[in-house]
Design a protein around this motif. Structure first.
Motif, short mmCIF file in Angstrom:
data_model
loop_
_atom_site.label_atom_id
_atom_site.label_comp_id
_atom_site.label_asym_id
_atom_site.label_seq_id
_atom_site.Cartn_x
_atom_site.Cartn_y
_atom_site.Cartn_z
N PHE A 86 15.10 -16.13 -10.58
CA PHE A 86 16.31 -15.34 -10.81
C PHE A 86 17.21 -15.42 -9.59
O PHE A 86 16.74 -15.32 -8.45
N LEU A 87 18.51 -15.61 -9.82
CA LEU A 87 19.48 -15.57 -8.74
C LEU A 87 20.31 -14.29 -8.79
O LEU A 87 20.38 -13.54 -7.81
N VAL A 88 20.96 -14.05 -9.93
CA VAL A 88 21.93 -12.97 -9.99
C VAL A 88 22.19 -12.57 -11.43
O VAL A 88 22.06 -13.37 -12.35
N SER A 89 22.51 -11.28 -11.62
CA SER A 89 22.99 -10.80 -12.91
C SER A 89 24.36 -10.17 -12.72
O SER A 89 24.67 -9.65 -11.63
N PHE A 90 25.16 -10.19 -13.77
CA PHE A 90 26.58 -9.82 -13.67
C PHE A 90 26.95 -9.05 -14.92
O PHE A 90 26.67 -9.49 -16.04
N TYR A 91 27.58 -7.90 -14.72
CA TYR A 91 27.97 -7.06 -15.85
C TYR A 91 29.22 -6.28 -15.47
O TYR A 91 29.34 -5.79 -14.35
N ASN A 92 30.15 -6.20 -16.39
CA ASN A 92 31.35 -5.41 -16.17
C ASN A 92 32.10 -5.86 -14.91
O ASN A 92 32.55 -5.04 -14.11
N ASN A 93 32.15 -7.17 -14.75
CA ASN A 93 32.90 -7.80 -13.65
C ASN A 93 32.35 -7.53 -12.26
O ASN A 93 33.09 -7.62 -11.27
#
Lengths: 116, 116
Positions: free
Chosen positions: A45-52
């Motif tokens: 896993f590197l990164v998760s992104f939500y709601n900008n």
């Protein structure tokens, strides 16, 4: 059937150069992710992104990495100054928002990054 | 520490024979469990998942997995394999109560090779 797409399929770059890996998530999905798999090793896993904004990132995701959703469809991973050890397969994934649905992550085919 | 272990890196099997791919994880609290399959030169596809409810989950192509909380396992089984099942199989876990709400932690993968 909707799918996650990634471009390019293979990127070769010289050490120290900047690269941008592009992903188009499934259109009604709201969570976006990047993972990588160094040859012969686990998917990480590197990164998760939500709601900008970044909702979670790993120790791997240091200041050399950044993510962006520049428009309504693309999701990008930028590596500012590539190192040899950044050579890997990079997977983009997306998931819906909602109870239980956000756990189902759909993966793209990957971009193989080769740093020389 | 959060970890996922796939005990077998490779499993060779003859066509129409049964197969079991093993997966264990480290956690004493609730987790969400997934099996992904990667066919040659393709991305990761979700095969099946366990979020809650019945501990036995099935996929549309004959695979099943059973969640065993006491043994912290989620082994994948198929009673009769086909040549087309040849692929890499990844077990993945979300540890939602250990700070990884949407972060998939992957095992090292098991390469299933089905021979005629």
């Amino acid at each position: 059937e909707p799918e996650v797409t990634q471009t390019p399929s293979h990127q070769v770059t010289q050490m120290g150069q900047e690269v941008i890996l592009r992903c188009v998530p499934i259109s009604n999905h709201l969570y976006f992710y990047w993972y990588r798999q160094i040859l012969g090793q686990k998917v990480e896993f590197l990164v998760s992104f939500y709601n900008n904004e970044i909702s979670e990132k790993s120790e791997i995701f240091d200041d050399q990495f950044s993510v962006e959703r520049p428009d309504g469809s693309n999701f990008t991973l930028k590596i500012r100054s590539t190192k040899l050890e950044d050579s890997a397969m990079y997977f983009c994934a997306s998931s819906e928002a909602g109870t239980g649905l956000d756990y189902e992550q759909y993966f793209g085919p990957g971009t193989r990054l080769t740093v020389t | 520490a959060q970890s996922v272990t796939q005990l077998d890196s490779q499993v060779p099997v003859f066509e129409e024979a049964p197969v079991e791919l093993r997966c264990n994880y480290s956690s004493s609290v609730s987790v969400y469990l997934f099996w992904y399959v990667q066919y040659p030169n393709q991305g990761l596809q979700l095969l099946l998942k366990y979020l809650s409810g019945s501990t036995l989950v099935e996929s549309i192509n004959g695979f099943e997995a059973e969640f065993n909380k006491s043994q912290t396992s989620f082994h994948l089984r198929k009673p009769s394999v086909h040549i087309s099942d040849t692929a890499e199989y990844f077990c993945a876990v979300i540890f939602p109560f250990s700070g990884g709400y949407n972060k998939l932690i992957f095992g090292a993968g098991t390469r299933l090779a089905v021979h005629p």
